[in-house]
Design a protein around this motif. Structure first.
Motif, PDB file in Angstrom:
ATOM      1  N   LEU A  93     -21.000 117.859  32.155  1.00 44.26           N
ATOM      2  CA  LEU A  93     -21.311 118.470  33.311  1.00 44.26           C
ATOM      3  C   LEU A  93     -20.823 118.318  34.487  1.00 44.26           C
ATOM      4  O   LEU A  93     -20.856 118.970  35.802  1.00 44.26           O
ATOM      5  CB  LEU A  93     -23.037 118.690  33.447  1.00 44.26           C
ATOM      6  N   ASN A 116     -31.306 109.913  25.027  1.00 48.34           N
ATOM      7  CA  ASN A 116     -31.236 111.246  25.096  1.00 48.34           C
ATOM      8  C   ASN A 116     -30.348 111.653  23.732  1.00 48.34           C
ATOM      9  O   ASN A 116     -29.561 111.002  23.288  1.00 48.34           O
ATOM     10  CB  ASN A 116     -29.886 111.476  26.218  1.00 48.34           C
ATOM     11  N   VAL A 164     -29.296 115.532  28.880  1.00 48.28           N
ATOM     12  CA  VAL A 164     -28.263 115.394  29.720  1.00 48.28           C
ATOM     13  C   VAL A 164     -28.383 113.945  30.058  1.00 48.28           C
ATOM     14  O   VAL A 164     -29.483 113.406  30.888  1.00 48.28           O
ATOM     15  CB  VAL A 164     -28.481 116.328  31.230  1.00 48.28           C
ATOM     16  N   LEU A 170     -23.873 116.846  28.591  1.00 53.90           N
ATOM     17  CA  LEU A 170     -24.775 117.436  28.065  1.00 53.90           C
ATOM     18  C   LEU A 170     -24.702 117.214  26.482  1.00 53.90           C
ATOM     19  O   LEU A 170     -23.572 117.431  25.769  1.00 53.90           O
ATOM     20  CB  LEU A 170     -24.685 118.844  28.200  1.00 53.90           C
ATOM     21  N   GLU A 183     -22.356 112.904  34.280  1.00 49.64           N
ATOM     22  CA  GLU A 183     -23.439 113.671  33.303  1.00 49.64           C
ATOM     23  C   GLU A 183     -22.785 114.303  32.016  1.00 49.64           C
ATOM     24  O   GLU A 183     -21.719 114.829  32.158  1.00 49.64           O
ATOM     25  CB  GLU A 183     -24.217 114.649  34.073  1.00 49.64           C
ATOM     26  N   ASN A 208     -24.665 118.301  22.913  1.00 51.25           N
ATOM     27  CA  ASN A 208     -24.988 119.559  22.317  1.00 51.25           C
ATOM     28  C   ASN A 208     -24.579 119.608  20.853  1.00 51.25           C
ATOM     29  O   ASN A 208     -24.379 120.643  20.303  1.00 51.25           O
ATOM     30  CB  ASN A 208     -24.487 120.815  23.096  1.00 51.25           C
ATOM     31  N   ALA A 233     -31.779 121.934  28.174  1.00 47.97           N
ATOM     32  CA  ALA A 233     -32.515 120.913  28.357  1.00 47.97           C
ATOM     33  C   ALA A 233     -33.881 121.125  28.945  1.00 47.97           C
ATOM     34  O   ALA A 233     -34.880 121.034  28.416  1.00 47.97           O
ATOM     35  CB  ALA A 233     -31.972 119.805  29.148  1.00 47.97           C
ATOM     36  N   GLU A 259     -26.709 124.663  31.185  1.00 46.48           N
ATOM     37  CA  GLU A 259     -27.426 123.949  32.043  1.00 46.48           C
ATOM     38  C   GLU A 259     -28.863 124.188  31.785  1.00 46.48           C
ATOM     39  O   GLU A 259     -29.790 123.439  32.391  1.00 46.48           O
ATOM     40  CB  GLU A 259     -27.202 124.221  33.381  1.00 46.48           C
TER      41      GLU A 259
END
Length: 637
Positions: free
Chosen positions: A628, A589, A594, A634, A632, A636, A152, A149
């Motif tokens: 998430l 993004n 995110v 993430l 949402e 990565n 970002a 979390e």
């Protein structure tokens, strides 16, 4: 007790017991005496708190003292001191991290995160948690650890911009939440996929026009890179096979057809390839005499096939109609022989095991009763769950489309409960397993909807199958003779069917995404003035080609079909934050960002990019990030 003499004093050979006599030397009264005085005491006068003697641990029942002051009492156990429990004891040993790390049942870390969110351990660099000040000042060092979390936020602190966001110019209109790829000119565009279907060769004769085939199906031999076409010869009623060889030039040649069994009255013939033995497990029935069903082993030699001795299935009469199927289970090293028994139509199965050129059978099992199974059923093998899936038209239940899961153990097979996937009359049911999506596609003709070609996606868990999505339409015309096969490498589904309006055979290719699928526009592979039936299809992994067989009014023919998919998904760079018009600039993004423009995500699940740009939990080889929340993700990867 036993003693030893030494300088006139006894020496204890073991721990003293109560009332034993101990001799001690006291030099305090005679300072110059070399041996001092000897005195005697008994063990009962020693301190009763003896807790350890000669490395033997004693039970702790009173107080533990140091310098005559208590440091631990029995009442401390369970409070400030916990009792030893080997099941929960903490060790100093390292444990290999080989699966997902969970907290309260939710995955917080898996091996795919190593090297990205989590760096491999380096003893030369001590790892510490990043402080809030470091993040705010943008001074987060390389040896600092952060939760997903905070990634970002860390990027934002280091770059001075919104975490994981960059501005790009759009090549074509982009919607918020779209996965985008990067062009060579640094613009971005939505993921595009192009599919090309090519009929390389068609109308290749397997049998001449004087032979009317019945119950045709085709199976691929992955050991010899050959195809075997099976059918019932209506002129002789013999189960028959021909061996096909694909040349380097992309054509297929067929050897001379041979009878599997002569002098029989056969209605059904089906087979699957036993990879471990490099042989075919073949099913056929004989309505002469006892009306038995048989298994037999077939071995390809050059452009022909040889056979072992036929073995009758146990406890059954002949199979009904076109209901038989054979599915090889590599985990069990055996094949499931599946059929509807005459005259009652019970759904039956038993396990056939090949040894040399012979086959033996286990006990017969029932998967559906009360005259429940008629017409064509389909069956496939789920390699992830190591189960056999059977799908069929349940005549005893209004012809509803139904599936059941079978489990092979040794020479026996058992079944879970039947599950209805279509509460309407169905026919021409088939199924295939997608090893990439780990799902089963069931195809069927919807008899209650003008015989339209349809499909539905199933998930196997244990001895059950669930259908979480809705049925979808492949083509909205009068169809029949629908068959499906899966490419085990890409998961692409090849579906062939008869279009009764256009009187042609058509093929389409489907990709499973979640609980649904997308299909290419059906391609006409052959058009005739009369119907095209007896359709079957298999996939040649060595040649990357689909092989189809069909009867176009006399004789069995074949064709080769190429399917090629090109996609820009391999060049994806991120997900759009906002809608961007063509040639306009907007935010995307990228890694560390995110994206909050999604819906229906599973929190904690790892997501991948499909060939069409959709987010999927199926491993496509293009990982993008972890959800998430339901909206949402993430990024990565």
């Amino acid at each position: 007790m036993s003693t030893k003499k030494g300088s006139g004093l006894p020496v204890l050979a073991e721990a003293p017991a109560n009332d034993d006599t101990l001799f001690i030397i006291d030099k305090s009264d005679i300072a110059d005496a070399p041996t001092g005085k000897t005195k005697k005491i008994t063990i009962s006068y020693l301190f009763t708190g003896l807790v350890k003697y000669d490395d033997v641990v004693a039970n702790f029942t009173g107080e533990l003292r140091q310098n005559d002051s208590p440091v631990l009492v029995a009442s401390d156990l369970g409070n400030s001191v916990q009792a030893h429990d080997p099941a929960t004891a903490k060790t100093n040993q390292l444990t290999n991290f080989t699966a997902g790390l969970q907290y309260n049942g939710n995955t917080v870390l898996d091996t795919g995160d190593l090297g990205i969110l989590v760096q491999p351990y380096n003893s030369a660099i001590p790892t510490q948690t990043a402080t809030q000040q470091e993040m705010e000042e943008g001074t987060v060092a390389a040896n600092r650890s952060m939760s997903p979390e905070l990634v970002a936020q860390a990027i934002a602190a280091l770059t001075g911009t919104a975490g994981g966001v960059r501005t790009f110019t759009a090549d074509g209109a982009i919607s918020a939440g779209d996965v985008v790829s990067l062009n060579t000119d640094s613009t971005v565009k939505t993921i595009s996929a192009a599919e090309n279907v090519t009929v390389n060769q068609f109308d290749v004769e397997i049998t001449n026009s004087a032979v009317k085939p019945w119950q045709a199906n085709i199976v691929y031999d992955s050991v010899n890179n050959k195809a075997a076409a099976f059918w019932v010869d209506n002129a002789t009623d013999d189960p028959t096979v021909a061996v096909g060889t694909i040349s380097a030039g992309g054509t297929i040649d067929w050897g001379t057809p041979v009878s599997i069994a002569s002098g029989v009255d056969c209605y059904n013939c089906n087979a699957d390839f036993d990879v471990a033995n490099g042989k075919f497990a073949i099913f056929y029935d004989d309505y002469n005499g006892a009306n038995d069903s048989y298994g037999i082993v077939g071995t390809i030699s050059g452009d022909t096939m040889t056979f072992g001795n036929p073995q009758a299935l146990t406890g059954t009469t002949s199979a009904l109609g076109d209901s038989c199927h054979v599915v090889y289970d590599p985990a069990a090293g055996a094949s499931a022989f599946i059929y509807a028994e005459t005259p009652n139509g019970y759904g039956r199965a038993q396990v056939g095991t090949i040894s040399g050129t012979d086959i033996s059978f286990g006990a017969e099992a029932t998967y559906s009763s009360a005259g429940n199974v008629i017409r064509a059923n389909g069956a496939c093998y789920d390699s992830s769950d190591e189960k056999v899936v059977i799908s069929y038209e349940a005549a005893g239940n209004n012809q509803y489309g139904t599936s059941v899961v079978g489990s092979i153990s040794g020479t026996d097979i058992s079944f879970g409960s039947e599950v209805v996937f279509a509460s309407a009359a169905t026919k021409d049911v088939d199924c295939a397993y997608d090893a990439v999506a780990n799902k089963t596609m069931v195809t069927f003709v919807d008899d209650a909807a003008s015989d339209h070609a349809k499909y539905i996606i199933g998930d196997v868990s244990g001895a059950a199958i669930t259908f979480n999505g809705s049925e979808g339409t492949i083509k909205s015309v009068d169809t029949e003779e629908m068959r499906v096969v899966s490419n085990p490498v890409t998961g692409t589904m090849g579906v062939i069917f008869q279009n009764n309006v256009a009187n042609d055979a058509e093929i389409t290719f489907g990709t499973i995404v979640g609980d649904s699928a997308s299909f290419t526009t059906p391609e006409v592979v052959k058009n005739y003035t009369t119907t095209v039936d007896r359709l079957s299809i298999c996939y040649s992994s060595a040649d990357d080609k689909y092989i189809v067989t069909y009867d176009a009014g006399g004789g069995l023919d074949s064709g080769l079909i190429d399917y090629e998919l090109t996609t820009t998904a391999d060049d994806y760079i991120g997900i759009a934050v906002e809608a961007i018009s063509d040639t306009a600039s907007g935010e995307i993004n990228i890694i560390g960002g995110v994206n909050a423009q999604q819906s229906g995500l599973t929190t904690g699940a790892k997501y991948y990019v499909s060939s069409t740009g959709a987010l999927t939990t199926s491993d496509t080889g293009r990982p993008i990030g972890r959800a998430l929340s339901s909206t949402e993700i993430l990024i990565n990867n």
